[in-house]
Motif scaffolding. Structure first.
Motif, short mmCIF file in Angstrom:
data_model
loop_
_atom_site.label_atom_id
_atom_site.label_comp_id
_atom_site.label_asym_id
_atom_site.label_seq_id
_atom_site.Cartn_x
_atom_site.Cartn_y
_atom_site.Cartn_z
N ILE A 215 0.85 -1.19 0.00
CA ILE A 215 0.00 0.00 0.00
C ILE A 215 0.88 1.24 0.00
N PHE A 216 1.91 1.25 0.85
CA PHE A 216 2.82 2.40 0.91
C PHE A 216 3.44 2.66 -0.47
N LYS B 137 3.49 7.72 -5.14
CA LYS B 137 3.41 7.79 -6.61
C LYS B 137 4.69 8.27 -7.27
N ASN B 138 5.42 9.19 -6.64
CA ASN B 138 6.64 9.70 -7.26
C ASN B 138 7.89 8.92 -6.85
N GLY B 139 7.72 7.89 -6.01
CA GLY B 139 8.84 7.03 -5.65
C GLY B 139 9.92 7.66 -4.80
N HIS C 158 8.41 8.73 0.38
CA HIS C 158 7.50 9.43 1.30
C HIS C 158 6.09 9.47 0.70
N VAL C 159 5.12 9.38 1.57
CA VAL C 159 3.73 9.56 1.17
C VAL C 159 3.31 10.94 1.65
N SER D 101 4.57 14.80 5.29
CA SER D 101 4.69 13.54 4.57
C SER D 101 5.14 12.46 5.55
N LEU D 102 4.94 11.22 5.13
CA LEU D 102 5.29 10.08 5.98
C LEU D 102 6.25 9.17 5.23
N ASP D 103 7.35 8.78 5.90
CA ASP D 103 8.18 7.73 5.32
C ASP D 103 7.53 6.39 5.69
N SER D 104 8.11 5.29 5.30
CA SER D 104 7.45 4.00 5.52
C SER D 104 7.25 3.70 7.01
#
Length: 156
Positions: free
Chosen positions: A12-13, A18-20, A23-24, A53-56
């Motif tokens: 999911i992460f 989307k930009n790889g 981070h989300v 933003s969130l890292d994994s």
């Protein structure tokens, strides 16, 4: 809310990122929450997570926190009737995520599409799509109605 295993959380992460960049963003997170029927503004999310933003690792911690909050809220002592109403309402929302055409049934194609949007679809799943439905399809019509879906979601 069933806990999602770490492999699926990683998938999911990756889908949300989307930009790889590893981070989300809150925008990406908001889009995902919108898909699953949780409405929150980016401002609310920023207040909740304290970041833009969130890292994994942050994403896993965010998932863990909302899962624990949901479980705590669900276990809060309401009278049985009221608690059942909350559960029924939550399940109706989740059913709507899968019932893409709104006909009151989840067919194999809708299941595949919804799982793909959530980042939980792979080729192995595709081979078992119909068998996943058949496990809970009590009337053998090849699709799940709401009651069959509810039985599936509440099965332990």
């Amino acid at each position: 809310m069933s806990p999602i295993n770490s492999i699926n959380l990683s998938r999911i992460f990756s889908k949300l990122d989307k930009n790889g960049d590893g981070h989300v963003s809150l925008d990406e997170l908001k889009g995902f929450l919108d898909i699953i029927g949780i409405i929150a503004s980016e401002e609310e999310l920023e207040l909740l997570v304290g970041k833009t933003s969130l890292d994994s690792i942050d994403f896993f911690l965010f998932y863990d926190a909302i899962t624990k909050a949901y479980i705590k809220q669900s276990s809060y002592k309401h009278d049985d009737h009221r608690q059942n109403d909350f559960l029924e309402n939550d399940l109706q929302k989740v059913f709507g995520v899968f019932d893409l055409n709104g006909d009151g049934f989840i067919c194999c194609e809708e299941l595949q599409s919804a799982l793909s949007r959530l980042g939980l679809w792979d080729e192995q799943c595709g081979k078992d799509c119909m068998s996943m439905i058949n496990v809970y399809d009590k009337n053998s019509d090849g699709k799940l109605d709401f009651e069959e879906f509810k039985d599936m979601m509440l099965a332990n």
